[in-house]
Every structure is written in structure tokens, then in C-alpha cells.
Design an enzyme around this catalytic site. Sequence first.
Site, PDB file in Angstrom:
ATOM      1  CG  HIS A 121      23.888  60.894  71.893  1.00 38.81           C
ATOM      2  ND1 HIS A 121      25.069  60.435  71.320  1.00 38.81           N
ATOM      3  CD2 HIS A 121      23.611  62.078  71.292  1.00 38.81           C
ATOM      4  CE1 HIS A 121      25.482  61.329  70.428  1.00 38.81           C
ATOM      5  NE2 HIS A 121      24.608  62.327  70.389  1.00 38.81           N
ATOM      6  N   GLY A 126      30.912  65.033  66.048  1.00 37.18           N
ATOM      7  CA  GLY A 126      31.771  65.057  67.231  1.00 37.18           C
ATOM      8  C   GLY A 126      32.387  63.686  67.465  1.00 37.18           C
ATOM      9  CE  LYS A 169      23.389  68.189  69.046  1.00 35.64           C
ATOM     10  NZ  LYS A 169      24.546  68.280  69.951  1.00 35.64           N
ATOM     11  CG  HIS A 197      24.544  67.092  73.647  1.00 39.37           C
ATOM     12  ND1 HIS A 197      24.677  66.556  72.381  1.00 39.37           N
ATOM     13  CD2 HIS A 197      24.789  66.084  74.517  1.00 39.37           C
ATOM     14  CE1 HIS A 197      25.011  65.279  72.487  1.00 39.37           C
ATOM     15  NE2 HIS A 197      25.077  64.968  73.778  1.00 39.37           N
ATOM     16  CB  SER A 246      52.763  35.851  67.634  1.00 37.62           C
ATOM     17  OG  SER A 246      53.931  36.399  67.072  1.00 37.62           O
ATOM     18  CD  GLU A 250      45.994  46.118  68.565  1.00 35.84           C
ATOM     19  OE1 GLU A 250      45.848  47.373  68.610  1.00 35.84           O
ATOM     20  OE2 GLU A 250      47.003  45.588  68.076  1.00 35.84           O
ATOM     21  CG  PHE A 293      48.722  44.344  71.975  1.00 35.92           C
ATOM     22  CD1 PHE A 293      49.426  45.185  72.842  1.00 35.92           C
ATOM     23  CD2 PHE A 293      49.452  43.543  71.112  1.00 35.92           C
ATOM     24  CE1 PHE A 293      50.818  45.199  72.847  1.00 35.92           C
ATOM     25  CE2 PHE A 293      50.841  43.558  71.103  1.00 35.92           C
ATOM     26  CZ  PHE A 293      51.529  44.387  71.979  1.00 35.92           C
ATOM     27  CG  HIS A 330      53.107  36.676  73.015  1.00 32.98           C
ATOM     28  ND1 HIS A 330      52.419  35.870  72.149  1.00 32.98           N
ATOM     29  CD2 HIS A 330      54.386  36.700  72.597  1.00 32.98           C
ATOM     30  CE1 HIS A 330      53.255  35.422  71.229  1.00 32.98           C
ATOM     31  NE2 HIS A 330      54.445  35.904  71.472  1.00 32.98           N
TER      32      HIS A 330
HETATM   33  C1  TPP Z   1      33.334  57.616  74.254  1.00 31.39           C
HETATM   34  C2  TPP Z   1      32.367  58.680  74.687  1.00 31.39           C
HETATM   35  N1  TPP Z   1      32.823  59.853  75.129  1.00 31.39           N
HETATM   36  C3  TPP Z   1      31.959  60.808  75.541  1.00 31.39           C
HETATM   37  C4  TPP Z   1      30.614  60.585  75.525  1.00 31.39           C
HETATM   38  C5  TPP Z   1      29.645  61.649  76.025  1.00 31.39           C
HETATM   39  N2  TPP Z   1      28.884  62.227  74.884  1.00 31.39           N
HETATM   40  C6  TPP Z   1      27.671  61.803  74.524  1.00 31.39           C
HETATM   41  S1  TPP Z   1      27.080  62.574  73.182  1.00 31.39           S
HETATM   42  C7  TPP Z   1      28.475  63.550  73.058  1.00 31.39           C
HETATM   43  C8  TPP Z   1      28.610  64.555  71.963  1.00 31.39           C
HETATM   44  C9  TPP Z   1      28.536  63.856  70.652  1.00 31.39           C
HETATM   45  O1  TPP Z   1      28.636  64.765  69.617  1.00 31.39           O
HETATM   46  P1  TPP Z   1      28.197  64.347  68.165  1.00 31.39           P
HETATM   47  O2  TPP Z   1      28.847  63.059  67.800  1.00 31.39           O
HETATM   48  O3  TPP Z   1      28.447  65.498  67.281  1.00 31.39           O
HETATM   49  O4  TPP Z   1      26.659  64.032  68.335  1.00 31.39           O
HETATM   50  P2  TPP Z   1      25.466  65.102  68.268  1.00 31.39           P
HETATM   51  O5  TPP Z   1      26.046  66.435  68.593  1.00 31.39           O
HETATM   52  O6  TPP Z   1      24.966  65.031  66.889  1.00 31.39           O
HETATM   53  O7  TPP Z   1      24.475  64.634  69.279  1.00 31.39           O
HETATM   54  C10 TPP Z   1      29.362  63.252  74.073  1.00 31.39           C
HETATM   55  C11 TPP Z   1      30.675  63.908  74.285  1.00 31.39           C
HETATM   56  C12 TPP Z   1      30.175  59.329  75.070  1.00 31.39           C
HETATM   57  N3  TPP Z   1      28.875  59.002  75.042  1.00 31.39           N
HETATM   58  N4  TPP Z   1      31.054  58.410  74.630  1.00 31.39           N
HETATM   59  C1  NAG Z   2      56.090  36.071  61.605  1.00 32.49           C
HETATM   60  O1  NAG Z   2      56.333  36.164  60.218  1.00 32.49           O
HETATM   61  C2  NAG Z   2      57.312  37.131  59.862  1.00 32.49           C
HETATM   62  C3  NAG Z   2      57.346  37.218  58.355  1.00 32.49           C
HETATM   63  O2  NAG Z   2      57.484  35.948  57.789  1.00 32.49           O
HETATM   64  C4  NAG Z   2      58.647  36.757  60.458  1.00 32.49           C
HETATM   65  O3  NAG Z   2      59.636  37.716  60.137  1.00 32.49           O
HETATM   66  C5  NAG Z   2      58.481  36.674  61.969  1.00 32.49           C
HETATM   67  O4  NAG Z   2      59.675  36.248  62.576  1.00 32.49           O
HETATM   68  C6  NAG Z   2      57.386  35.702  62.327  1.00 32.49           C
HETATM   69  N1  NAG Z   2      57.148  35.765  63.739  1.00 32.49           N
HETATM   70  C7  NAG Z   2      57.061  34.677  64.489  1.00 32.49           C
HETATM   71  C8  NAG Z   2      56.821  34.900  65.927  1.00 32.49           C
HETATM   72  O5  NAG Z   2      57.181  33.558  64.040  1.00 32.49           O
END
Ligand code: TPP
Ligand code: NAG
Length: 569
Positions: free
Chosen positions: A23, A102, A193, A207, A294, A315, A341, A365
Site C-alpha cells: 500500500h 503491523g 508516520k 492511514h 509422499s 505451505e 494443504f 493425496h
Molecule cells: C492480509 C491483509 N490484511 C489486511 C489488509 C488491510 N491493510 C492494509 S494496510 C494495513 C495496515 C498495515 O499496517 P503496517 O504494516 O504497520 O503498515 P503502515 O502502518 O506502515 O502503513 C491493513 C490492515 C491487507 N492489505 N492485507
Molecule cells: C517417509 O519417510 C519417513 C522417514 O524415513 C518414513 O518414516 C515414512 O514412512 C515415509 N513415508 C512414506 C509415505 O513413505
Amino acid sequence: EMHYEVANPRNPSADRFVLSKGHACPILYAAWEEAGLLTHDDVLSLRKVDSDIEGHPTPRLSFIDVATGSLGQGLSCAAGMAYVGKYVDKSAFRVYCLIGDGESAEGSIWEAAAFSSYYKLDNLVAIVDVNRLGQSQATQLGHDVEAYARRFAAFGFHSIVVDGHSVEALLNAYKEARNTKNQPTAIIAKTFKGKDISGVENQDDWHGKPVPVEKADEIRAILKSTKRHNWQIKAPPNDAPDTKLSFGNIHLSSPPSYKLGEKIATRAAYGTALVKLGDSSKRIMGFDGDVKNSTFSEKLLKKYPDQFVECFIAEQNLVGVAIGAGTRDRVVPFCSTFAAFFTRAADQLRMGAISFANVKCVGSHVGVSIGEDGPSQMALEDLGLFRAIPKGVVFYPSDAVSTERAAELAANYHGIVYIRTSRPATAVLYSGDEKFEIGKAKVVRESPNDKVLLVGAGVTLYECLKAQEELAKSGVHAAVVDLFSIKPIDTELLVKQAQRVGGRVVTVEDHYQAGGIGEAVSAALSDTGNVRVRSLFVKDVPRSGPPDVLIDLFGISARHIVDAVKNFH
Ligand SMILES: Cc1ncc(C[n+]2csc(CCOP(=O)(O)OP(=O)(O)O)c2C)c(N)n1
Ligand SMILES: *[C@@H]1O[C@H](CO)[C@@H](O)[C@H](O)[C@H]1NC(C)=O
């Protein structure tokens, strides 16, 4: 501090800058005007519909590598860039990432921090703008810069606290960062700020608002009295190798070699494909979240350890790192985890679309067919997630041959690709030289007397095949389609086959209804007269049990397909 080439901001050897607090981009646009890339008119076109100077930065602009604005994601992308710089390109370029205080409440920041120190990314500098304020109120830590310093230090960073309004202090900190080896640096910058502007500095409620026009003269006076620093743009060293990454030219080192009918899980075939792609390009990189044995991405690790990055159980960071690694076409990132995931990284993927990212996600999976591990491990909404991505490609291969080809097609498509792989071993249906294409399905059974079209993918394709045989015994002939490319979907083939069989279509999928194959096929056929679609899908929260039992219990087995056809009048 940064080395870059104004005329070519995407020079592969140039330093990277990621404005994680997206932003704040007006100041970045102003800086690029100062550097000579943007004109004053460009900068004043901020937020106009015909201008790329958007409300938050996107790679429509040549000096932006990844879109930001959804907070908490920039450091993962920056870490991916730094990883490639240090270990793949072995270039001197450095990566700078500006984070809000923030914003630092986001867990993904800390996933990225742990990753960056584990991999000793001493070419990465995080700068935290500790201005005490967030959007609607003060941050949790306020101006407690020492707390940020301790947290980053605990995550393995070299922390430096500075007065963020002192250019000298910042330059010294950057120098200290350059001299810090084997760990990334966090510069904790204490700032205010709206500094020096009366009634604005350090106050809530400013802000995202422009300061009132009456204050323009006061602000001009402040800017004029601010000491100007002499600075020069430093050219990049041009030490990043020419990758000659040519999309369309990355091949499996040898065609799929399986016997027809041989049983192989598509997840295992994916591992084989990744190795074969790695054989032909040093720039194929695997990323995984501690499930590599896996997803079978560990096959790449075993053969080419330099082409694999373990990202551990984080992830959001996994996807962010892969997106960052893929910028400037340095590598073709394939990231894999259990399909379920990837939903944790839904926002990273959404932002990846805005970044025009080149990233391949391979989810194993899927569905109830994983069996005993139970519903927490079953992806049943992943097709919906990935189908929603603009220009995204979604493959759902059923056998080992089509899986290898899906991986090859993915490597050559510049964009976001999802490959849905399965846990159970399934019979090989295609010969090694069968040609697969983006957007093309396969007719696997057809006869002139077909009265219904069965559409499956993955494990349900085999249920369709069983149902087809069963139905044939009672004189009902069914055509069977292996959808393969869920997005783009093969509308032409589906329309042709649906019309040929007289308009009755049954889809069956190991996925919930929302966003799945039934909806995709229905949409593809929606403009074709006299076509009706019945869809079988997982209707309820599943449970643990043997795969075959679950496939039957949750209504997607051959028996249910036969019933659906018999009751389809
Ligand atoms: C994931 C996410 N949540 C909420 C927002 C909304 N948002 C935009 S800026 C902001 C505040 C950010 O604060 P900070 O990181 O301290 O930035 P600064 O105050 O320096 O502008 C928020 C909540 C967003 N852009 N992304
Ligand atoms: C993955 O490796 C671990 C450690 O060798 C083992 O315990 C586990 O069973 C394995 N998982 C699979 C899905 O093969």
C-alpha cells in the site's frame, strides 16, 4: 544502495526490491521517477484505469517482480529470489524487502524468516518500518523496536535497530548487512508516520488518506528543508548466467515407459517426470513441504540435490518461495505437497495470479481414495481453488503416462499450473507416445450405440470404466471420457460426445461438488441444447477406511454410476 539498470529493471543480475507493504507504493513510484524510469505524468496517473501505476504494485510495471498488497507475503517471495541468487545463479545480487510493523503480525512473515535463516540467505535484507501504527489502531508492539529485534534474532537474523529517518544510519545498516555472512539481516527502522507534519505525525486516522490540500505548502517546505543526499545509480555486475530458458523446449529426457495395464500411482509417475525434466534442464527446481516421500518429489532431490529445496511445514511460505524463485524466469519452480494443504496458500496463489507468476503446484493425496488417513488429509476442494485462478491450467491425470506428460506440459506453460495426483496405483491406459495437450480430453471407450457419456478423471475414471463394462452386460452402451485437462476444459469434445450419445452425461469425481468436475462439465455444456448432466461427487464429510470402501460409501463407485445411468430417463 541498490545496483540496478534503469532502462532494464528486470536485469537478472540487478538487486531485487520487494515492497511487502504494497500500500506504500506511491513512494516507490516517486522513487522510480527520481531514478529516471517513470515520468512525472506517469506518477500522477496513479490509480487511473489506463495506467499501470496501480493502487498496489503489480508486475505490469517492469520494476515489480511480485504483486503485493495482501500483507505478509513479500518476505517469502524475496526469500525465493535470494535462494536462487545465492545457490542457483550464484550471482552477487541482493534482495531487499520492506515490511510494515503491523504486517509483521502475519504468520507467513515468520515462516519466511525461519526459511531464510535456515538457508543462510545473507543476500537478503528485511527492513521493518516500525511506525507504531497499523490501519485502525496502534500495532501490538507499538514502538518497541527491541522486541522486533529480539524476534528476528530468535528467527536467526542479524538484527540492527536504526533511526529510520536517518539516511546515514540506514546506509550504515545496509553496509553492516553486506558484511554479515551466513545469515539474513533485519533492519528494524524506528519511524514516525507523517513525520514533521503538524497534526499528522504519529497520529491515528491518517492511514491511506492523502494529507489535506491546505497542508501542501507546509509539506513542500518540509521537503525543501530536508537534506538531499548525493547518490548515483550503481550498475549491476551482470554476473547472473544466461539461462536461455525457452518455454516450449523443456522435454522429458525419455518418453514415459510403462506397460499397458501396469499399476502405478500418478504421484509416483510425477516424481519420475520431475527427474526427467531435471535431466534436460538444470533450471527445473523442486520445492516441497516435508512430504517429499509422499509426493515423490524426493526423486528429484535424490538425483539432483542442487535442484531441490525443502521448505518444511509452512505451505504459505512454500508457495511464496516458489513464486519468488520463478521471477525473471531464472528457474521453473515445481512445488508439491498434499493437495489439501495448498488451500493454506490460497491467498499466495491468488496473488500469484496477479503477479503473472510462473509456478507449478502438484498436489497429491486427493479425495476419499487416500483411505485410512481420514478426512483431514483428503483434498476435496482443491479443484475449485485452482480452477478459480485466471489463466491457470488444471490437469488431473489418471495414469502414469498422462501424468508425465502433464508435468512436461506444465514446465512449458508460462503461468500457474496445478497437477492433481492420486495415492492409489492405477492402471496405465496410454502408450508412451500418446500425445496430450492443454485443453484436450481423451475418449477412452466409445461405440456407435452409446446412449450415455461417462466423464471421470483420476480414480473415478476407473470406476467409469468398470461401470461401462457392467452396463454393457445389460445392453446399455456408454462412452467414457478421461477429462485430463480440467481447465481449460475440452468443450468441443464434450459437446460432440454429449450430442452423439443423445444428451445424457454423468460426471463422477473424488471431490466436493463446489468448483469440481461436475460444475466444470455442466458449464462447458450449458449452451448445448438437449443435454442433461448428472453429477456424482463426495456429498458429505468423509471418514477413515479402506479406499474402495470409501469410494463406494461416498457415492462415487461404479455401482453408483450404474445406478445413476439406470435412473437417468
Ligand atoms: C492480509 C491483509 N490484511 C489486511 C489488509 C488491510 N491493510 C492494509 S494496510 C494495513 C495496515 C498495515 O499496517 P503496517 O504494516 O504497520 O503498515 P503502515 O502502518 O506502515 O502503513 C491493513 C490492515 C491487507 N492489505 N492485507
Ligand atoms: C517417509 O519417510 C519417513 C522417514 O524415513 C518414513 O518414516 C515414512 O514412512 C515415509 N513415508 C512414506 C509415505 O513413505
